[in-house]
Design a protein around this motif. Structure first.
Motif, PDB file in Angstrom:
ATOM      1  N   ASN A 215      38.427  22.240  42.818  1.00 47.81           N
ATOM      2  CA  ASN A 215      38.714  21.825  43.984  1.00 47.81           C
ATOM      3  C   ASN A 215      39.934  22.372  44.089  1.00 47.81           C
ATOM      4  N   SER A 216      40.605  22.239  45.564  1.00 51.60           N
ATOM      5  CA  SER A 216      41.728  23.141  45.661  1.00 51.60           C
ATOM      6  C   SER A 216      42.730  22.826  44.901  1.00 51.60           C
ATOM      7  N   GLU A 217      42.538  21.958  44.846  1.00 49.13           N
ATOM      8  CA  GLU A 217      44.461  21.651  44.330  1.00 49.13           C
ATOM      9  C   GLU A 217      44.493  22.282  42.422  1.00 49.13           C
ATOM     10  N   TYR A 218      43.492  22.048  41.940  1.00 53.30           N
ATOM     11  CA  TYR A 218      43.747  23.238  40.801  1.00 53.30           C
ATOM     12  C   TYR A 218      43.048  24.633  40.988  1.00 53.30           C
ATOM     13  N   LEU A 219      43.929  25.166  39.914  1.00 52.68           N
ATOM     14  CA  LEU A 219      44.133  26.880  39.711  1.00 52.68           C
ATOM     15  C   LEU A 219      42.560  26.884  39.008  1.00 52.68           C
ATOM     16  N   SER A 220      41.995  27.390  39.243  1.00 53.93           N
ATOM     17  CA  SER A 220      39.879  27.909  38.483  1.00 53.93           C
ATOM     18  C   SER A 220      40.524  29.750  37.971  1.00 53.93           C
ATOM     19  N   LYS A 221      39.561  29.912  38.079  1.00 49.00           N
ATOM     20  CA  LYS A 221      38.930  31.136  37.090  1.00 49.00           C
ATOM     21  C   LYS A 221      39.128  32.278  38.434  1.00 49.00           C
ATOM     22  N   TYR A 222      38.484  31.758  39.179  1.00 51.03           N
ATOM     23  CA  TYR A 222      38.407  32.575  40.968  1.00 51.03           C
ATOM     24  C   TYR A 222      40.163  33.002  41.380  1.00 51.03           C
ATOM     25  N   ALA A 223      40.762  31.697  41.696  1.00 53.96           N
ATOM     26  CA  ALA A 223      42.274  31.713  41.675  1.00 53.96           C
ATOM     27  C   ALA A 223      42.866  33.140  40.756  1.00 53.96           C
ATOM     28  N   ALA A 224      42.576  32.938  39.595  1.00 55.50           N
ATOM     29  CA  ALA A 224      43.401  34.226  38.889  1.00 55.50           C
ATOM     30  C   ALA A 224      42.844  35.293  39.497  1.00 55.50           C
ATOM     31  N   LYS A 225      41.622  35.257  40.232  1.00 56.48           N
ATOM     32  CA  LYS A 225      41.071  36.894  40.193  1.00 56.48           C
ATOM     33  C   LYS A 225      42.162  37.105  42.311  1.00 56.48           C
ATOM     34  N   ALA A 226      42.015  35.992  42.507  1.00 63.49           N
ATOM     35  CA  ALA A 226      42.833  36.044  44.077  1.00 63.49           C
ATOM     36  C   ALA A 226      44.230  36.363  43.764  1.00 63.49           C
ATOM     37  N   ILE A 227      45.373  35.459  43.247  1.00 69.43           N
ATOM     38  CA  ILE A 227      46.828  35.810  42.807  1.00 69.43           C
ATOM     39  C   ILE A 227      46.533  37.278  42.599  1.00 69.43           C
ATOM     40  N   GLU A 228      45.570  37.433  41.323  1.00 70.98           N
ATOM     41  CA  GLU A 228      45.956  39.412  41.039  1.00 70.98           C
ATOM     42  C   GLU A 228      45.554  40.149  42.277  1.00 70.98           C
ATOM     43  N   SER A 229      44.617  39.675  42.697  1.00 69.42           N
ATOM     44  CA  SER A 229      44.760  41.066  44.292  1.00 69.42           C
ATOM     45  C   SER A 229      46.604  40.959  44.809  1.00 69.42           C
ATOM     46  N   ARG A 230      46.892  39.580  44.774  1.00 71.51           N
ATOM     47  CA  ARG A 230      48.593  39.660  45.553  1.00 71.51           C
ATOM     48  C   ARG A 230      49.080  40.548  44.653  1.00 71.51           C
ATOM     49  N   ALA A 231      48.873  40.595  43.962  1.00 73.23           N
ATOM     50  CA  ALA A 231      49.874  40.819  42.541  1.00 73.23           C
ATOM     51  C   ALA A 231      49.853  42.759  42.477  1.00 73.23           C
ATOM     52  N   TYR A 232      48.502  42.689  42.243  1.00 71.03           N
ATOM     53  CA  TYR A 232      48.081  44.045  42.744  1.00 71.03           C
ATOM     54  C   TYR A 232      48.727  45.191  43.835  1.00 71.03           C
ATOM     55  N   LEU A 233      48.513  44.240  44.666  1.00 69.62           N
ATOM     56  CA  LEU A 233      48.260  45.264  46.287  1.00 69.62           C
ATOM     57  C   LEU A 233      49.815  45.059  46.428  1.00 69.62           C
ATOM     58  N   TYR A 234      51.064  44.407  45.229  1.00 73.16           N
ATOM     59  CA  TYR A 234      52.587  44.130  45.759  1.00 73.16           C
ATOM     60  C   TYR A 234      53.243  45.181  44.968  1.00 73.16           C
ATOM     61  N   GLU A 235      51.863  45.656  43.747  1.00 71.57           N
ATOM     62  CA  GLU A 235      52.370  46.597  42.844  1.00 71.57           C
ATOM     63  C   GLU A 235      52.010  48.581  44.114  1.00 71.57           C
ATOM     64  N   GLY A 236      51.251  47.778  44.444  1.00 74.45           N
ATOM     65  CA  GLY A 236      50.855  49.208  44.867  1.00 74.45           C
ATOM     66  C   GLY A 236      49.889  49.606  44.582  1.00 74.45           C
ATOM     67  N   ASP A 237      49.316  49.247  43.354  1.00 76.84           N
ATOM     68  CA  ASP A 237      47.923  49.510  42.378  1.00 76.84           C
ATOM     69  C   ASP A 237      46.434  48.911  43.795  1.00 76.84           C
ATOM     70  N   TYR A 238      45.807  50.008  44.901  1.00 74.61           N
ATOM     71  CA  TYR A 238      45.133  49.629  45.794  1.00 74.61           C
ATOM     72  C   TYR A 238      43.873  49.524  45.219  1.00 74.61           C
ATOM     73  N   ALA A 239      43.496  50.596  44.186  1.00 75.32           N
ATOM     74  CA  ALA A 239      42.072  50.517  43.315  1.00 75.32           C
ATOM     75  C   ALA A 239      41.934  48.843  42.956  1.00 75.32           C
ATOM     76  N   ASN A 240      42.695  48.525  42.179  1.00 79.09           N
ATOM     77  CA  ASN A 240      42.737  47.164  41.566  1.00 79.09           C
ATOM     78  C   ASN A 240      43.025  45.781  42.274  1.00 79.09           C
ATOM     79  N   ALA A 241      43.692  46.343  43.369  1.00 82.92           N
ATOM     80  CA  ALA A 241      43.290  44.906  43.971  1.00 82.92           C
ATOM     81  C   ALA A 241      42.214  45.336  44.595  1.00 82.92           C
ATOM     82  N   LYS A 242      41.338  45.901  45.695  1.00 83.54           N
ATOM     83  CA  LYS A 242      40.242  45.992  46.157  1.00 83.54           C
ATOM     84  C   LYS A 242      39.598  45.524  44.780  1.00 83.54           C
ATOM     85  N   ALA A 243      39.415  45.443  43.339  1.00 88.19           N
ATOM     86  CA  ALA A 243      38.681  45.295  42.565  1.00 88.19           C
ATOM     87  C   ALA A 243      38.796  43.816  42.168  1.00 88.19           C
TER      88      ALA A 243
END
Length: 481
Positions: A215-243
Motif C-alpha cells: 500500500n502507499s504508506e510502505y516503500l515497495s519494489k516499484y517505488a525503488a524504480k520510481a525514485i530511481e527515475s527521479r534520481a537519473y533525471l536529476y543526474e541528467g541520465d535520460y536513457a536510464n531515467a527512461k528505463a
C-alpha cells in the motif's frame, strides 16, 4: 561530523541554538528499537523500519520542510507579509551557515540514514519479510541522500565532481568511535543512491509481505524504480531515467486518478491500497503527525493553521479554467484576497491528517515524457504527455509541439502537476536555469531574481558540522553570522 553521537549531539545542540523551534525537534519514535538492543528477528527489524518511517515524517524533513522549501525557493509560493516568522530567510534567500532549517534538515536526514544503516547491517535469518524490510531501508537511505545532495551541493548536471555530502554506510551508536568523514563528490553520492535503489529492487518481493502489504504508506519494489527515475533525471541520465520509468509503467500496476475524482483523491488523508496514483507517501496518523508544524498548517488559512505560505498569481494563471487541478488553488482572505493551496485539506482531522506524498505515478510519467523527448523519441514523448495532461483537463487540445517547445511544454506540465510537492526548485537547479520569482504586493521581503551563479542556490553545511569535523568543507558564499 561526529557520527557516533550525531543524532543525540546535534539535537541537543539545537535545543540551545534554536530554542524557539522546540516543536521541530524529532523525538525517539515509539516504534523504534533502542540502539543498545540488537535487531535479531524479522519483528525487531519491522519495529526498526517503522521507526525509520516515523523519523522521516518529522516536520524538519519530509513532514514539512522539504516539500515546502522546494516550492518556496522557486516561483510557486511565497511567505505572506502577515506571517508567523517562519521561513523568512528562504523567502528572501538570506540564510547563513547557522540557518535553522538547513541545520535541522541535515541533522534529521542523517538521523534517518543512521537508522537505515543499523537495519541493513543487522544479522537476521533470511525470509521474504526480511528482504522486504531491507529493501525499504535501502530505498529510504537513497531517498535521504538524494535530498541531501540536492539541497547541499551543486547539481550533478552542472558540477558532478564538486563536493557532495558525506557518505556513511556503517551503523553507529553512542559507544562507537567518532568518525569524521569528508564530503564525497556529487557523482559518488549519486552512484551510492543508484546502488541502494538497485539493491532494493533486486531483493524486494513484488507483492509485499504479511508485515508490510503493498500500500502507499510502505516503500515497495516499484517505488525503488520510481525514485530511481527521479534520481537519473536529476543526474541528467535520460536513457536510464527512461528505463527506470518504463519498468514502473510496464510492471508497477499504477493508474492515474480520473479527472472527476482528482479533488476526492487529494481530500483522502489515508493510504491507497489499489495503486491509484500514489506510489509512496508518509503516514500522518493520530500517533505519528506533526500537529501545528505539519505541512498543511503552513498552507491552511483556517484557524487550525498558520497559513503563511501563499500561491503566486503566476502559478495560478498557468491553469486553464477547465483544468481540474485549478480547483486545488482556492481564494482566501488574509488582510485581502489571496490564493491558497488546498492540496492538504485535513489539518483539522486529528485522527487522520494528510499523508505526505513523496512520489506519484504522475511524476513518473512526466519523467518518462521528458526522457523520451531528450533521447529523440518525440512521438512517445507526446503520447505520454497528452495522456497525463488530458487526464487533468479533458477539454485540452493535445500538444503537437516538437524540439525545444516540447521540452518547455513538459516542464510546464511538471509545474502544474507537482506544485506544492517540493520539486519545482530542483527543475531549475538540474537544468541550470535562472529563477525568476514573481513579486507579490502582499509578500514578506522576497528576492525576485536568483541567477545560476547565486551561491544561495545551495544550502550551507551547518556551521555546527563544520566546527565538529575538520574534514568537512563549507559551500562557497557562507560564513557564520
Amino acid at each position: 561530523m561526529k557520527i557516533s553521537k550525531y543524532t543525540y549531539l546535534i539535537l541537543a545542540v539545537s535545543l540551545v541554538a534554536f530554542s524557539c523551534k522546540k516543536a521541530f525537534l524529532n523525538r525517539q519514535p515509539s516504534t523504534a528499537i533502542l540502539e543498545q538492543n540488537a535487531i535479531k528477528t524479522a519483528n525487531d527489524m519491522n519495529d526498526a523500519v517503522n521507526g525509520m518511517y516515523a523519523a522521516m515524517t518529522s516536520s524538519t524533513l519530509f513532514g514539512r520542510d522539504i516539500p515546502l522549501i522546494g516550492d518556496l525557493l522557486a516561483d510557486n509560493t511565497y511567505v505572506s507579509q502577515f506571517n508567523s516568522g517562519r521561513f523568512l530567510p528562504e523567502n528572501n534567500y538570506t540564510y547563513s551557515s547557522t540557518n535553522g532549517e538547513a541545520y535541522e534538515m541535515y541533522a534529521q536526514a542523517y538521523y534517518v540514514i543512521l537508522q537505515t544503516n543499523r537495519i541493513l547491517t543487522a544479522t537476521v535469518p533470511a525470509s521474504n519479510d526480511v528482504s522486504e524490510l531491507r529493501g525499504e531501508a535501502y530505498i529510504a537511505r537513497a531517498l535521504n541522500y538524494l535530498e541531501l545532495v540536492n539541497f547541499y551541493a551543486h547539481p550533478a548536471t552542472v558540477a558532478p565532481n564538486d563536493p557532495g555530502v558525506a557518505i556513511v554506510l556503517t551503523p553507529t551508536n553512542s559507544n562507537s568511535p567518532n568518525i569524521k568523514p569528508a564530503r564525497a563528490t556529487v557523482a559518488a553520492v549519486y552512484k551510492q543512491i543508484i546502488s541502494d535503489l538497485d539493491s532494493a529492487y533486486l531483493i524486494m518481493p513484488v507483492a509485499g509481505t504479511s508485515l508490510h502489504p503493498v500500500n502507499s504508506e510502505y516503500l515497495s519494489k516499484y517505488a525503488a524504480k520510481a525514485i530511481e527515475s527521479r534520481a537519473y533525471l536529476y543526474e541528467g541520465d535520460y536513457a536510464n531515467a527512461k528505463a527506470a520509468a518504463l519498468l514502473v509503467v510496464g510492471k508497477g500496476g499504477y493508474t492515474l486518478t480520473p479527472a472527476t475524482s482528482l479533488l476526492a483523491y487529494w481530500a483522502n488523508p489515508g493510504p491507497q491500497t489499489d495503486k491509484l496514483e500514489t506510489i509512496f507517501e508518509l503516514s500522518q496518523t493520530i500517533i505519528t503527525n506533526d500537529s501545528f508544524d505539519a505541512l498543511a498548517s503552513m498552507y491552511s488559512q483556517s484557524n487550525s493553521g498558520y497559513g503563511d505560505e501563499l500561491v503566486t498569481i503566476d502559478l495560478d494563471t498557468t491553469y486553464k479554467p477547465t483544468d481540474k487541478r485549478k480547483a486545488l488553488i482556492i481564494t482566501a482572505d488574509r488582510g485581502g484576497p489571496v490564493l491558497a493551496n488546498n492540496k492538504y485539506s485535513n489539518i483539522a482531522n486529528t485522527a487522520d491528517r494528510d499523508d505526505i506524498k513523496i512520489i506519484r505515478y504522475a511524476e513518473v510519467l512526466l519523467t518518462l515524457a521528458e526522457s523520451y523527448a531528450r533521447t529523440g523519441d518525440e512521438t512517445d514523448a507526446l503520447g505520454v504527455l497528452n495522456m497525463l495532461a488530458q487526464k487533468r483537463d479533458p477539454s485540452l487540445v493535445p500538444y503537437t509541439s516538437t524540439g525545444a517547445q516540447l521540452i518547455t511544454d513538459i516542464l510546464n506540465e511538471r509545474r502544474k502537476e507537482l506544485a506544492f510537492e517540493g520539486l519545482r526548485f530542483f527543475d531549475f537547479t538540474r537544468l541550470n536555469l535562472d529563477i525568476i520569482r514573481p513579486q507579490q504586493d502582499d509578500s514578506a521581503p522576497s528576492i525576485g531574481e536568483v541567477p545560476v551563479g547565486n551561491p544561495k542556490r545551495i544550502f550551507p553545511i551547518p556551521q555546527a558540522e563544520i566546527d565538529a569535523n575538520p574534514n568537512m568543507v563549507q559551500n562557497p558564499g557562507y560564513r557564520a553570522n
